[in-house]
Design an enzyme around this catalytic site. Sequence first.
Site, PDB file in Angstrom:
ATOM      1  N   CYS A 163      -3.913  12.833  13.196  1.00  0.00           N
ATOM      2  CA  CYS A 163      -4.739  11.440  13.277  1.00  0.00           C
ATOM      3  C   CYS A 163      -4.892  10.510  14.271  1.00  0.00           C
ATOM      4  O   CYS A 163      -3.828  11.176  15.127  1.00  0.00           O
ATOM      5  CB  CYS A 163      -4.598  10.726  11.924  1.00  0.00           C
ATOM      6  SG  CYS A 163      -2.677   9.905  11.870  1.00  0.00           S
ATOM      7  N   ARG A 213       0.725  14.958  12.699  1.00  0.00           N
ATOM      8  CA  ARG A 213       1.446  14.800  11.584  1.00  0.00           C
ATOM      9  C   ARG A 213       1.764  15.764  10.717  1.00  0.00           C
ATOM     10  O   ARG A 213       1.080  15.986   9.855  1.00  0.00           O
ATOM     11  CB  ARG A 213       0.831  13.440  10.875  1.00  0.00           C
ATOM     12  CG  ARG A 213       0.700  12.325  11.826  1.00  0.00           C
ATOM     13  CD  ARG A 213      -0.116  10.955  10.941  1.00  0.00           C
ATOM     14  NE  ARG A 213       0.975  10.638  10.003  1.00  0.00           N
ATOM     15  CZ  ARG A 213       0.634   9.516   9.314  1.00  0.00           C
ATOM     16  NH1 ARG A 213      -0.657   8.948   9.392  1.00  0.00           N
ATOM     17  NH2 ARG A 213       1.592   9.001   8.175  1.00  0.00           N
ATOM     18  N   ASP A 260       5.051   0.736  11.972  1.00  0.00           N
ATOM     19  CA  ASP A 260       3.684   0.075  11.371  1.00  0.00           C
ATOM     20  C   ASP A 260       3.688  -1.255  11.702  1.00  0.00           C
ATOM     21  O   ASP A 260       2.623  -2.023  11.816  1.00  0.00           O
ATOM     22  CB  ASP A 260       3.786   0.152   9.955  1.00  0.00           C
ATOM     23  CG  ASP A 260       3.676   1.656   9.587  1.00  0.00           C
ATOM     24  OD1 ASP A 260       3.409   2.687  10.125  1.00  0.00           O
ATOM     25  OD2 ASP A 260       3.841   1.860   8.075  1.00  0.00           O
ATOM     26  N   LYS A 301       0.814  -1.109  -0.025  1.00  0.00           N
ATOM     27  CA  LYS A 301       0.028  -0.182  -0.058  1.00  0.00           C
ATOM     28  C   LYS A 301       1.069   1.132   0.255  1.00  0.00           C
ATOM     29  O   LYS A 301       0.569   2.161  -0.836  1.00  0.00           O
ATOM     30  CB  LYS A 301      -0.942   0.092   1.240  1.00  0.00           C
ATOM     31  CG  LYS A 301      -1.362   1.497   1.494  1.00  0.00           C
ATOM     32  CD  LYS A 301      -2.495   1.398   2.792  1.00  0.00           C
ATOM     33  CE  LYS A 301      -1.581   1.453   4.118  1.00  0.00           C
ATOM     34  NZ  LYS A 301      -1.345   2.984   4.490  1.00  0.00           N
ATOM     35  N   ASN A 302       1.851   1.366   0.863  1.00  0.00           N
ATOM     36  CA  ASN A 302       2.829   2.491   1.009  1.00  0.00           C
ATOM     37  C   ASN A 302       3.585   2.784  -0.133  1.00  0.00           C
ATOM     38  O   ASN A 302       4.321   3.923  -0.271  1.00  0.00           O
ATOM     39  CB  ASN A 302       3.404   2.445   2.502  1.00  0.00           C
ATOM     40  CG  ASN A 302       2.262   2.828   3.560  1.00  0.00           C
ATOM     41  OD1 ASN A 302       1.193   2.977   3.382  1.00  0.00           O
ATOM     42  ND2 ASN A 302       2.808   2.345   4.615  1.00  0.00           N
ATOM     43  N   ARG A 314      -8.675  -0.323   5.075  1.00  0.00           N
ATOM     44  CA  ARG A 314      -7.535   0.959   4.490  1.00  0.00           C
ATOM     45  C   ARG A 314      -6.454   0.186   4.086  1.00  0.00           C
ATOM     46  O   ARG A 314      -5.861   0.523   3.137  1.00  0.00           O
ATOM     47  CB  ARG A 314      -7.454   1.907   5.370  1.00  0.00           C
ATOM     48  CG  ARG A 314      -8.663   2.732   5.797  1.00  0.00           C
ATOM     49  CD  ARG A 314      -8.153   3.859   6.548  1.00  0.00           C
ATOM     50  NE  ARG A 314      -6.802   4.685   5.948  1.00  0.00           N
ATOM     51  CZ  ARG A 314      -6.218   5.064   6.680  1.00  0.00           C
ATOM     52  NH1 ARG A 314      -6.350   5.357   7.757  1.00  0.00           N
ATOM     53  NH2 ARG A 314      -4.961   5.775   6.269  1.00  0.00           N
TER      54      ARG A 314
END
Length: 425
Positions: A117, A122, A308, A22-23, A400
């Site tokens: 968030c 951030r 993460d 994803k990233n 997500r």
Amino acid sequence: MDSFIIDGGTRLRGTLRIAGSKNASLPVMAAALLAGGKSVIQDIPNLQDIRSQIELLKLLGCRVERLPDGKLEIEVIDQTNSHAPYDVVRKMRASICVLGPLLAKRGEGRVSMPGGCAIGDRPVDIHLRGLRALGANIELDGGDIIARATKLHGAEVFLGGNFGSTVLGTANVMSAATLAEGKTVIECAACEPEIVDLANYLNAMGAKITGQGTPRVMVEGVAELSGTTHRIIPDRIEAGTFMVAAAISNGELNLENVRIDHLMAAVDKLRSIGVIVEKVGTGVNVASARRLEAAIITTQPYPGFPTDLQAQFMALLAVANGNSIVSEKIFPDRFMHVAELTRLGARMHREGATVIIEGEQQLIGAPVMASDLRASAALVLAGLAARGTTTINRVYHIDRGYEKIEERLNSLGAKIKRVDQSEGE
Ligand code: EPU
């Protein structure tokens, strides 16, 4: 809003393919804005964040089509709108990575300032400092960042901050520098594999980037870039999450499409905890050795232990033998999962950015609330190990970043039901 109901205590066994990252996908998709012609990007995962990025690219004048086999075709057909509005950015902070490409290609980018968030403040100050160094004029208007430049020029750019470099900031500056006049040297660049993947995509489009994967990245500006084909790297965080699933369930999994070299810090910790991790072809075999030991983990920029995976490892350490210490050095407030894991019987004591975990706890199912993507993953993992039933509310967070996680875990023996509990929310 969907919830998961997990009946814990089953051992996971079997084979699973890890999806594309994803990233890595998000900045690569944004970089397609820099090119003429079409790009075909392979192994783009089918996730909510990717769908948000597709919507954003369409708004910015791209034709985006999903082809079979996880391929995505992107072509810029209209360059008139360069505004990423609040409605889109508030859903996904990573929308900020269109700013550099828009500025470099169209001379102007307008992106709503992302807010904080669940994992903390951030800021994007380092992104903006980097783009300013390339000659951009940046102002704030109505909550939007507006970056303008008639022509960007190469420069020496320093991207270090209090918590190390910035991943998406490096993506923004590196992407913008590809079309700048002259040479850019980025010092304290992020070294994450997702940045290397982006640089490889940009180079395949005609950019001249060297040093990707090291703290000094050099970019020789070129006049134009053109669409190309590119395959996204495997998702190292999804791979790490499933490795913990094997360990916490006392199971054995064969994970395909894993770059173990992207995961050495996590694999090193797993091995010290007593988990057997073996490279097999282009994947890994992960088996729990039954007795799990405590560990000391500090999150760091790559190649250090990834933030993460912090929440997922915390779930694992709750059931390991002895006391563990986890320190968060990237997002010092990223501990929303601690209170929820405690509801499942974990014993955790937080002191600032450090949590002490008293292990050896038998987790017991309870209703809990997902607060962000990786915290949700930690709760699912804890639910797999817990006795009885765990209900996780607000699992949209997990969608997500993990495609159909409940179906994939169920195919390995888990018992997870997705239910719609919208009434009463
Ligand atoms: N920071 C600043 N100023 C900036 C930018 C960052 O102070 O201008 C600070 C941040 O507050 C943080 C640290 O620098 O303390 C690192 O943040 P970074 O910019 O590297 O984070 P990011 O690029 O916004 C990406 C991932 C995150 C991952 C971090 C760190 C994407 C889309 N997101 O975010 O992934 O945690 O790098 O590795 O690539 C996730 O997938 O769950 C996720 C949150």
